[in-house]
Each structure stands twice: as structure tokens, then as C-alpha cells.
Design a protein around this motif. Structure first.
Motif, PDB file in Angstrom:
ATOM      1  N   ASP A 439       0.858  -1.187   0.000  1.00  0.00           N
ATOM      2  CA  ASP A 439       0.000   0.000   0.000  1.00  0.00           C
ATOM      3  C   ASP A 439       0.894   1.237   0.000  1.00  0.00           C
ATOM      4  OD1 ASP A 439      -1.803   2.034   0.337  1.00  0.00           O
ATOM      5  OD2 ASP A 439      -2.635   1.299   2.229  1.00  0.00           O
ATOM      6  N   LEU A 440       1.055   1.872  -1.153  1.00  0.00           N
ATOM      7  CA  LEU A 440       1.979   2.995  -1.278  1.00  0.00           C
ATOM      8  C   LEU A 440       1.592   4.181  -0.409  1.00  0.00           C
ATOM      9  CD1 LEU A 440       2.678   2.998  -5.129  1.00  0.00           C
ATOM     10  CD2 LEU A 440       4.015   1.960  -3.293  1.00  0.00           C
ATOM     11  N   GLU A 441       0.308   4.314  -0.105  1.00  0.00           N
ATOM     12  CA  GLU A 441      -0.134   5.453   0.697  1.00  0.00           C
ATOM     13  C   GLU A 441       0.366   5.372   2.132  1.00  0.00           C
ATOM     14  OE1 GLU A 441      -4.305   6.118   0.448  1.00  0.00           O
ATOM     15  OE2 GLU A 441      -4.313   6.304  -1.735  1.00  0.00           O
ATOM     16  N   TYR A 470       2.528  11.360   4.157  1.00  0.00           N
ATOM     17  CA  TYR A 470       1.219  10.702   4.199  1.00  0.00           C
ATOM     18  C   TYR A 470       0.124  11.628   3.683  1.00  0.00           C
ATOM     19  CZ  TYR A 470      -2.984   8.576   6.253  1.00  0.00           C
ATOM     20  OH  TYR A 470      -4.236   8.044   6.440  1.00  0.00           O
ATOM     21  N   ILE A 473       0.613  12.384  -0.218  1.00  0.00           N
ATOM     22  CA  ILE A 473       0.265  11.239  -1.071  1.00  0.00           C
ATOM     23  C   ILE A 473      -1.242  11.021  -1.109  1.00  0.00           C
ATOM     24  CG2 ILE A 473       0.477   8.731  -1.310  1.00  0.00           C
ATOM     25  CD1 ILE A 473       3.333   8.999  -0.258  1.00  0.00           C
ATOM     26  N   LYS A 474      -1.902  11.175   0.031  1.00  0.00           N
ATOM     27  CA  LYS A 474      -3.363  11.056   0.053  1.00  0.00           C
ATOM     28  C   LYS A 474      -3.998  12.094  -0.876  1.00  0.00           C
ATOM     29  CE  LYS A 474      -4.499   7.805   3.097  1.00  0.00           C
ATOM     30  NZ  LYS A 474      -5.373   6.640   2.761  1.00  0.00           N
ATOM     31  N   VAL A 476      -2.600  13.724  -3.587  1.00  0.00           N
ATOM     32  CA  VAL A 476      -2.311  13.517  -5.014  1.00  0.00           C
ATOM     33  C   VAL A 476      -3.020  12.280  -5.566  1.00  0.00           C
ATOM     34  CG1 VAL A 476      -0.091  14.695  -4.853  1.00  0.00           C
ATOM     35  CG2 VAL A 476      -0.187  12.212  -4.526  1.00  0.00           C
ATOM     36  N   ARG A 477      -3.419  11.375  -4.699  1.00  0.00           N
ATOM     37  CA  ARG A 477      -4.148  10.186  -5.152  1.00  0.00           C
ATOM     38  C   ARG A 477      -5.665  10.358  -5.026  1.00  0.00           C
ATOM     39  NH1 ARG A 477      -1.666   4.433  -3.751  1.00  0.00           N
ATOM     40  NH2 ARG A 477      -2.878   4.012  -5.627  1.00  0.00           N
ATOM     41  N   GLY A 478      -6.078  11.585  -4.677  1.00  0.00           N
ATOM     42  CA  GLY A 478      -7.503  11.885  -4.619  1.00  0.00           C
ATOM     43  C   GLY A 478      -8.213  11.394  -3.384  1.00  0.00           C
ATOM     44  N   HIS A 479      -7.468  11.148  -2.313  1.00  0.00           N
ATOM     45  CA  HIS A 479      -8.051  10.641  -1.068  1.00  0.00           C
ATOM     46  C   HIS A 479      -7.902  11.641   0.062  1.00  0.00           C
ATOM     47  CE1 HIS A 479      -7.036   6.403  -2.842  1.00  0.00           C
ATOM     48  NE2 HIS A 479      -8.156   6.908  -3.358  1.00  0.00           N
TER      49      HIS A 479
END
Length: 510
Positions: A439-441, A470, A473-474, A476-479
Motif C-alpha cells: 500500500d503505497l499510501e 502521508y 500522497i493522500k 495527489v491520489r484523490g483521497h
């Protein structure tokens, strides 16, 4: 049963025995500290407390060396007298505050966590803060910082931040601290050295003083490491304590025969093959009367007059953020190694732990010995079996005794004590398997947290890098919605922390 791997593994053995001996339940010490409930024994707690003291005792010698030779803005030395006459005063104050605060941690929070003057923070105080104001002003800043953190704890903010951190990121913090304390052990033993001309080389550290192991002290460390590992894998009770005592005896014999002397004699003479801090030798005196001359030497608001409001606020912020997250990481790592964390990675009595730690920060400033904080070296006591606050009480009593029996404390060299840190680093590293590396996130923030703690020699830097990564990354991944609001706030604060020097230049603050 190995002495360092406890928690759930011990409980099936201890609890059935308690049913056969109900009188043990009525033991007031056992009941107060929940010793049997946590799968431990009084003997383990005492051994663990003594081991923690041995691995931390260096601070009684090192803190005076860091604070004692630095001068403030007016050219005065801490303690009101010139170095080295002021060193005994600082040593006595260091041991006194460490003893009282560690006992308070044990009684109030019932946690195997010891406190003492924070390394890194004391250097920041000596070489940055005190240069722009008097010593009493600098210690006043420490008191203010501790009181602010105490307010944040009492209002629930500090605990709320802790709960907002993802469980796997807390695991990464524990693993990173494990590598960090292993590196501390290797560096303090002289096994790993800073390269003197690092500016002209391609690597910052090396093996031994010249790329090879050299000197009797390093050999003593190596023997101590082999001994503690051998005793541990053979499941010998008291493995860490036995190794420290045996290696200390060996060190005393080696010094008596070889006359090695210190690595740094304090007068500019460097012996790369000498003892890192304490020179092991049988002392001529066993008892010395302490002088607590640094106590009460602080000015609560003096810094605001010395350097201005903006500079004072920035200095307090820097101190606070480092102290704030160092303790969170430390108490999590200790709890993980002891098997005391709940499903969310939270230790028992976390609010009380943070309250005591905050009081300790202010107490260190009020005593004139710099901010006191939780020590990751407590993990060595946990490795010996400590699971409750009784171990902290024992450690604290040892510190208090050290104010009088300081000649005996000086017998133990770093090279005899730090093999325990390397072993405990291995034990804490085992938690890395609980991180989802697919899990990259979480994997990338965890990686940065783990590697930056030893590489920057700072727990706070590793935590901050992991938090910021953390959050980024959340996003840029839309989370972004999955990020807790407090994680957003803390990430922003860490960005400010990392950019503190450019911000000070932008604001025109010295």
C-alpha cells in the motif's frame, strides 16, 4: 521464554499460576502496579528498572559537558561559576530532576518509561538559545514550553493528535526508533564513527576511527554485544543486566592494565582509541555530597525582553514541536515492545504519560538543566522484562542515589551499557512486518519515517517527514477526505518546523 519478548506470550504462563496462589492478588505492590495483570513479576520490574538506569546514566555525565562549557550572551556559564567547577552542579540537578520525574511517571502513569534531560534539546539550548540571552532567560523559555504542552494535554489536543495518526504509521515510528537507538549504541561505542573530514569525503560515517575497528574500548563493546546476544538467545533471565555488569568489570580490568584514558580529555586532546565518556576505574570515593546550585535559576519572561516577542515565540515553537512528537513516538515504541498497546496502537494511561512528560519539560527548565523528556533507552528495561511503573520507580530511585553515589555511576563506560541498545533495536525492528508494504499510501510515509530517524539523528524529523508524506500522497491520489483534520494541522506545523530558518530570515528575525 526470552526475557525481551513478553506481552501476550507471558500471560498464559503467569495467570494460571495466580489462580493457585490467590494470596498474590492481595499484594499491594502487585495490585497497585498491575504487575501480574501485565504478565510480569517484581523481580523483572526491578531488573528492568536497573537496566534502564544503566543505559541512561550517561546523561548525568554528558549533560554537564554540553551545558557546562557553553556561555550565554553575557559570557556567563550555567550555574554561576566557571567551567569545569560548574559541572558537578549540573550533574546533580540532572540526576535529581530525572529521578523525581521518572518516579512520578511510574506512580502516576504506571508505565515503564524513564525521563531525563533531552539530548538534542540541551544542545539547542546551549548553542542556539543561550547565545542570544542569559541562561535564566533560556531556562524560562523551557518552562513556558513545558507549560504550553501541559495545557495541550489537559485540553485533550495532544491525545487527539495521537489518535489521529494511522496505526501503521505508529508502527513505523516504533521501527524507526529501533534503528535509531541501535545507531546510538553503535556510535556511542565508537563502532561507527563520524569521519573527521566529512566535507571532503563521499560518506559521512565509517567503521571505527579510520575505517577499521581499533582500540580496547571497541573490543569491550564487541565482547559485551556477543555476551548479551548469547545470554538472550539462551533465554537467561537478567541477560541485559548481567552483560552490563560483566562488561563493566572487564572494562575496569582493561583500563587498569592498558591505561587507555578518555577519548576527549576536555582540554583539546583527542584520543580516537579512548573511552567515549566514562573512564572505567575503581573510584577513590564512593559518596560525594551533591550541590543543587542550578535549581530555580530561570526567568519566565526574560527572553521576551532579551530577543523580542517574535524570536521568543519561534524558539518556543521549535522546542515544543520537537518535544511534542518525540514523546509520542517514544511511548508508542515502548508500548509496542512491551505488548501494551491496544488495537489502535495506543498505550494504557496515555493521557497521564503525556501529562507527566509535560511537567518534566517545565521542571527541567525550572531546575536549570534543560527540558526533560521520555527516553527511548527505557526500551532496554522493557527488553529485560519491565512492563509496569514499578520499573520506572526503581530507575528514578537509582537516579536519586546517583546524586550521592556519583563516583560509582562513573565506573560504567558507554561501551559496557550500549550493547543493550543494539539488541533492543533488533527487537523493535521485528515490528516492521506489520506494515503493508504493498500500500503505497502508507508504505512510502512509513519508509521515510523509519530511515530519517537514524539518518538525521532525530525522532521528530522522522515523524514529521512521515506525516507530511502521508498527507501529500493522500491528496495527489484523490483521497484527501481520508486524512484526519488533525493530521492536516500537524502536517502544516511540520512544514513550518522544517522551514523555520527561511521563515526567520523572511521575517528578519535573528
Amino acid at each position: 521464554m526470552p526475557p525481551g519478548r513478553l506481552g501476550p506470550q507471558v500471560r498464559p504462563i503467569v495467570l494460571p499460576r495466580l489462580k493457585q496462589h490467590p494470596k498474590e492478588k492481595r499484594d499491594p505492590v502487585d495490585k497497585f502496579f498491575k504487575i501480574s495483570e501485565r504478565g510480569s513479576t517484581v523481580g523483572r520490574e526491578v531488573r528492568g528498572g536497573v537496566v534502564t538506569f544503566f543505559t541512561m546514566a550517561y546523561i548525568i555525565v554528558l549533560n554537564p559537558l554540553i551545558l557546562g562549557f557553553a556561555t550565554d550572551k553575557s559570557g556567563a556559564f550555567l550555574g554561576g561559576v566557571k567551567a569545569p567547577e560548574n559541572l558537578p552542579l549540573i550533574a546533580a540537578g540532572t540526576a535529581l530532576v530525572a529521578g523525581l520525574m521518572t518516579i512520578l511517571m511510574g506512580v502516576v502513569a504506571n508505565y515503564p518509561l524513564a525521563l531525563a534531560t533531552g539530548l538534542g534539546l540541551n544542545a539547542f539550548v546551549a548553542f542556539t538559545i543561550a547565545k542570544g540571552m542569559t541562561w535564566s532567560d533560556a531556562m524560562g523559555l523551557i518552562v513556558i514550553e513545558g507549560l504550553i504542552i501541559l495545557v495541550l494535554v489537559l485540553t485533550g489536543f495532544r491525545t487527539a493528535v495521537f489518535h489521529a495518526v494511522p496505526a501503521q504509521l505508529k508502527t513505523a515510528i516504533s521501527v524507526g526508533i529501533g534503528l535509531f537507538i541501535a545507531l546510538i549504541g553503535l556510535v556511542d561505542a565508537g563502532f561507527v564513527r563520524r569521519i573527521p573530514d566529512a566535507a571532503g569525503t563521499t560518506v559521512p560515517v565509517q567503521l571505527g576511527p579510520d575505517g577499521f575497528l581499533g582500540g580496547w574500548p571497541v573490543l569491550v563493546f564487541a565482547i559485551g554485544l556477543v555476551l548479551v546476544v548469547t545470554l538472550y538467545v539462551r533465554r537467561v533471565k537478567g541477560a541485559i543486566l548481567i552483560s552490563i555488569l560483566a562488561t563493566t568489570v572487564l572494562a575496569v580490568v582493561v583500563e587498569a592494565i592498558a591505561k587507555i584514558g578518555p577519548m576527549n580529555d576536555g582540554q583539546g586532546h583527542i584520543n580516537p582509541h579512548g573511552w567515549n565518556l566514562n573512564v572505567p576505574a575503581v573510584p577513590s570515593d564512593v559518596v560525594s555530597m551533591p550541590d543543587f546550585g542550578t535549581l530555580g535559576h530561570f526567568s519566565l519572561l526574560g527572553s521576551f525582553q532579551s530577543v523580542g516577542v517574535v524570536s521568543s515565540v519561534l524558539l518556543i515553537f521549535t522546542l515544543m514541536l520537537a518535544d511534542f512528537f518525540d514523546t509520542m513516538g517514544t511511548m508508542t515504541a515502548i508500548g509496542a515492545e512491551a505488548g501494551l498497546l491496544d488495537e489502535e496502537g495506543t498505550p494504557p494511561n496515555s493521557q497521564r504519560i503525556l501529562v507527566v512528560d509535560s511537567i518534566a519539560a517545565a521542571a527541567g527548565g525550572a531546575a536549570g538543566v534543560s527540558s526533560n523528556t521520555s527516553y527511548i533507552e527505557s526500551a532496554s528495561g522493557v527488553g529485560e522484562g519491565a512492563r509496569t511503573g514499578l520499573a520506572s520507580v526503581v530507575t528514578g530511585l537509582c537516579f536519586l542515589l546517583a546524586t550521592v553515589f556519583s563516583p560509582l555511576v562513573k565506573i560504567i563506560p558507554n561501551e559496557a551499557a550500549v550493547p543493550a541498545l543494539v539488541l533492543v533495536g533488533f527487537l523493535m525492528m521485528q515490528q516492521v512486518k506489520n506494515i503493508d508494504w504493498d500500500d503505497l499510501e502508507i508504505a512510502i510515509p512509513a519508509f521515510l519515517t523509519i530511515v530519517l530517524m537514524p539518518f538525521t539523528y532525530s525522532i521528530s524529523v522522522g515523524i514529521g517527514a512521515g506525516f507530511v508524506a502521508y498527507t501529500v500522497i493522500k491528496v495527489v491520489r484523490g483521497h484527501a477526505k481520508a486524512v484526519h483534520p488533525l493530521m492536516w494541522l500537524v502536517s502544516v506545523l511540520f512544514v513550518v518546523y522544517f522551514a523555520i530558518e527561511p521563515l526567520k530570515q523572511l521575517l528578519g528575525v535573528s
